[in-house]
Motif scaffolding. Structure first.
Motif, mmCIF file in Angstrom:
data_model
loop_
_atom_site.group_PDB
_atom_site.id
_atom_site.type_symbol
_atom_site.label_atom_id
_atom_site.label_comp_id
_atom_site.label_asym_id
_atom_site.label_seq_id
_atom_site.Cartn_x
_atom_site.Cartn_y
_atom_site.Cartn_z
ATOM 1 N N LEU A 104 0.901 -1.156 0.000
ATOM 2 C CA LEU A 104 0.000 0.000 0.000
ATOM 3 C C LEU A 104 0.936 1.201 0.000
ATOM 4 O O LEU A 104 2.001 1.165 0.643
ATOM 5 C CB LEU A 104 -0.873 0.020 1.258
ATOM 6 C CG LEU A 104 -1.948 -1.068 1.371
ATOM 7 C CD1 LEU A 104 -2.717 -0.934 2.677
ATOM 8 C CD2 LEU A 104 -2.912 -1.002 0.188
ATOM 9 N N ASP A 105 0.551 2.271 -0.689
ATOM 10 C CA ASP A 105 1.399 3.461 -0.724
ATOM 11 C C ASP A 105 1.579 4.033 0.686
ATOM 12 O O ASP A 105 0.761 3.765 1.573
ATOM 13 C CB ASP A 105 0.757 4.541 -1.600
ATOM 14 C CG ASP A 105 0.622 4.088 -3.043
ATOM 15 O OD1 ASP A 105 1.408 3.221 -3.466
ATOM 16 O OD2 ASP A 105 -0.267 4.625 -3.729
ATOM 17 N N THR A 108 -1.518 5.555 1.903
ATOM 18 C CA THR A 108 -2.735 4.722 1.890
ATOM 19 C C THR A 108 -2.893 4.026 3.240
ATOM 20 O O THR A 108 -1.909 3.628 3.853
ATOM 21 C CB THR A 108 -2.645 3.664 0.764
ATOM 22 O OG1 THR A 108 -2.499 4.330 -0.481
ATOM 23 C CG2 THR A 108 -3.890 2.782 0.720
ATOM 24 N N TYR A 135 -11.418 -0.871 -2.203
ATOM 25 C CA TYR A 135 -10.889 0.352 -1.578
ATOM 26 C C TYR A 135 -12.016 1.343 -1.340
ATOM 27 O O TYR A 135 -12.954 1.443 -2.154
ATOM 28 C CB TYR A 135 -9.869 1.027 -2.503
ATOM 29 C CG TYR A 135 -8.619 0.215 -2.702
ATOM 30 C CD1 TYR A 135 -7.495 0.433 -1.913
ATOM 31 C CD2 TYR A 135 -8.559 -0.781 -3.665
ATOM 32 C CE1 TYR A 135 -6.343 -0.319 -2.088
ATOM 33 C CE2 TYR A 135 -7.416 -1.544 -3.846
ATOM 34 C CZ TYR A 135 -6.318 -1.313 -3.057
ATOM 35 O OH TYR A 135 -5.187 -2.060 -3.220
ATOM 36 N N HIS A 210 0.350 1.778 -8.052
ATOM 37 C CA HIS A 210 -0.532 2.949 -7.872
ATOM 38 C C HIS A 210 -1.827 2.823 -8.673
ATOM 39 O O HIS A 210 -2.327 3.802 -9.218
ATOM 40 C CB HIS A 210 0.165 4.239 -8.325
ATOM 41 C CG HIS A 210 1.369 4.620 -7.526
ATOM 42 N ND1 HIS A 210 1.478 4.416 -6.169
ATOM 43 C CD2 HIS A 210 2.522 5.233 -7.894
ATOM 44 C CE1 HIS A 210 2.652 4.858 -5.753
ATOM 45 N NE2 HIS A 210 3.308 5.352 -6.761
ATOM 46 N N GLN A 211 -2.341 1.598 -8.768
ATOM 47 C CA GLN A 211 -3.440 1.376 -9.717
ATOM 48 C C GLN A 211 -4.674 2.252 -9.473
ATOM 49 O O GLN A 211 -5.212 2.839 -10.409
ATOM 50 C CB GLN A 211 -3.857 -0.104 -9.724
ATOM 51 C CG GLN A 211 -4.981 -0.331 -10.731
ATOM 52 C CD GLN A 211 -5.113 -1.749 -11.173
ATOM 53 O OE1 GLN A 211 -4.192 -2.546 -10.981
ATOM 54 N NE2 GLN A 211 -6.235 -2.080 -11.761
ATOM 55 N N VAL A 212 -5.106 2.333 -8.218
ATOM 56 C CA VAL A 212 -6.347 3.092 -7.962
ATOM 57 C C VAL A 212 -6.118 4.576 -8.275
ATOM 58 O O VAL A 212 -6.939 5.228 -8.936
ATOM 59 C CB VAL A 212 -6.799 2.899 -6.496
ATOM 60 C CG1 VAL A 212 -7.990 3.789 -6.184
ATOM 61 C CG2 VAL A 212 -7.150 1.431 -6.238
ATOM 62 N N LYS A 213 -4.976 5.084 -7.835
ATOM 63 C CA LYS A 213 -4.696 6.507 -8.086
ATOM 64 C C LYS A 213 -4.635 6.778 -9.591
ATOM 65 O O LYS A 213 -5.159 7.784 -10.076
ATOM 66 C CB LYS A 213 -3.385 6.923 -7.412
ATOM 67 C CG LYS A 213 -3.504 6.949 -5.893
ATOM 68 C CD LYS A 213 -2.202 7.306 -5.247
ATOM 69 C CE LYS A 213 -2.322 7.226 -3.737
ATOM 70 N NZ LYS A 213 -1.042 7.230 -3.050
ATOM 71 N N LEU A 226 -7.218 7.298 0.441
ATOM 72 C CA LEU A 226 -7.383 5.920 -0.026
ATOM 73 C C LEU A 226 -7.201 4.952 1.139
ATOM 74 O O LEU A 226 -6.244 5.074 1.920
ATOM 75 C CB LEU A 226 -6.323 5.644 -1.105
ATOM 76 C CG LEU A 226 -6.397 4.331 -1.866
ATOM 77 C CD1 LEU A 226 -7.755 4.163 -2.540
ATOM 78 C CD2 LEU A 226 -5.300 4.287 -2.929
#
Ligand code: URA
Length: 262
Positions: A104-105, A108, A135, A210-213, A226
């Motif tokens: 997770l970043d 996040t 998420y 960083h897929q969701v971002k 997130l």
């Protein structure tokens, strides 16, 4: 414990002391195997044997351990880092070989599995497995029905292929806040939030960097907060506070393993 192991190793692995400490306990006559005093640290034992030290039964260390962690923002998903706190600093165990499953970043929050079971981690992260990750996402701007449709069809995040179809569900946003003007929490939140924002649940089946971002940026609404709520069969429990970690229950481990079986 599949193969016979030396008594001193068994005790040290079970957390009864360091290897040299437990050797001394054995030599001083503090350890019994199947009711008999033994003084040989090299004695081989199996899981059939009952080991008692100072009157207390010692159970074999589990082969693997599994922790569910509610990651706070500000720490990195790594086992070591020169500059930042790592997620490992929150784990109540100094067992060797533990690592976070995926990343997770730093900013996040939410569910992160920490284990030393490399095989299970590999299965959970394998691209072909498509393990669902849900998420809670807060973005700046208004997520339109067209943007939801795009997220659900697949978006261009600069990779060779579009993202796999995701599931997007709008659950809140600035349009709701008016009704709650008298709630102190909402007033505080609103001060720190952009004038127009949207909250949604996004479920993805891949784990690109960083897929969701990148997906939310691609539909024109950048992420401002997130949090991961679930991964496969695991769900972030409501009572697990930020920064807290608890062992998975046996049921959770079994379900998780079953869900990724080939
Ligand atoms: N997608 C992101 O962009 N960041 C995360 O931390 C997890 C998924």
């Amino acid at each position: 414990m599949e193969k016979p192991v030396r008594l001193d190793k068994f005790l040290a692995d079970a957390g009864a002391g360091t290897r040299s400490e437990v050797k001394k306990y054995i030599q001083k006559g503090q350890v019994q195997v199947n009711g008999k005093l033994v003084k040989k640290p090299e004695l081989k034992i199996t899981e059939e044997d009952q080991v008692v030290m100072n009157g207390q039964e010692i159970h074999a260390a589990p082969e693997y351990v599994y922790y569910l962690f509610n990651k706070p923002a500000g720490c990195v998903s790594a086992t070591e880092d020169r500059n930042d706190r790592t997620v490992m600093e929150y784990v109540p165990s100094d067992r060797k070989g533990l690592f976070p499953v995926g990343r997770l970043d730093k900013d996040t929050e939410g569910l992160l599995l920490i284990t030393d079971d490399g095989m299970l981690a590999h299965e959970l992260l394998a691209p072909g497995k498509h393990v669902d990750k849900t998420y809670f996402v807060r973005v700046e701007g208004n997520v339109t029905p067209e943007a939801v449709a795009k997220l659900e069809e697949g978006v261009d995040i600069g990779e060779a292929k579009l993202t796999m179809p995701a599931k997007a569900e709008i659950v809140g946003g600035s349009f709701e806040a008016e009704a709650e003007t008298f709630s102190k929490t909402v007033r505080v939140r609103r001060e720190n939030l952009p004038e127009v924002y949207t909250e949604l649940y996004l479920t993805i089946h891949e784990g690109k960097f960083h897929q969701v971002k990148r997906m939310m940026e691609a539909v024109g609404t950048p992420v401002i907060y997130l949090k991961r709520l679930s991964m496969g069969t695991l769900t972030l429990p409501d009572d697990l506070k930020k920064g807290e970690c608890r062992p998975l229950t046996e049921k959770e481990v079994t379900e998780l393993k079953e869900s990724v079986k080939r």
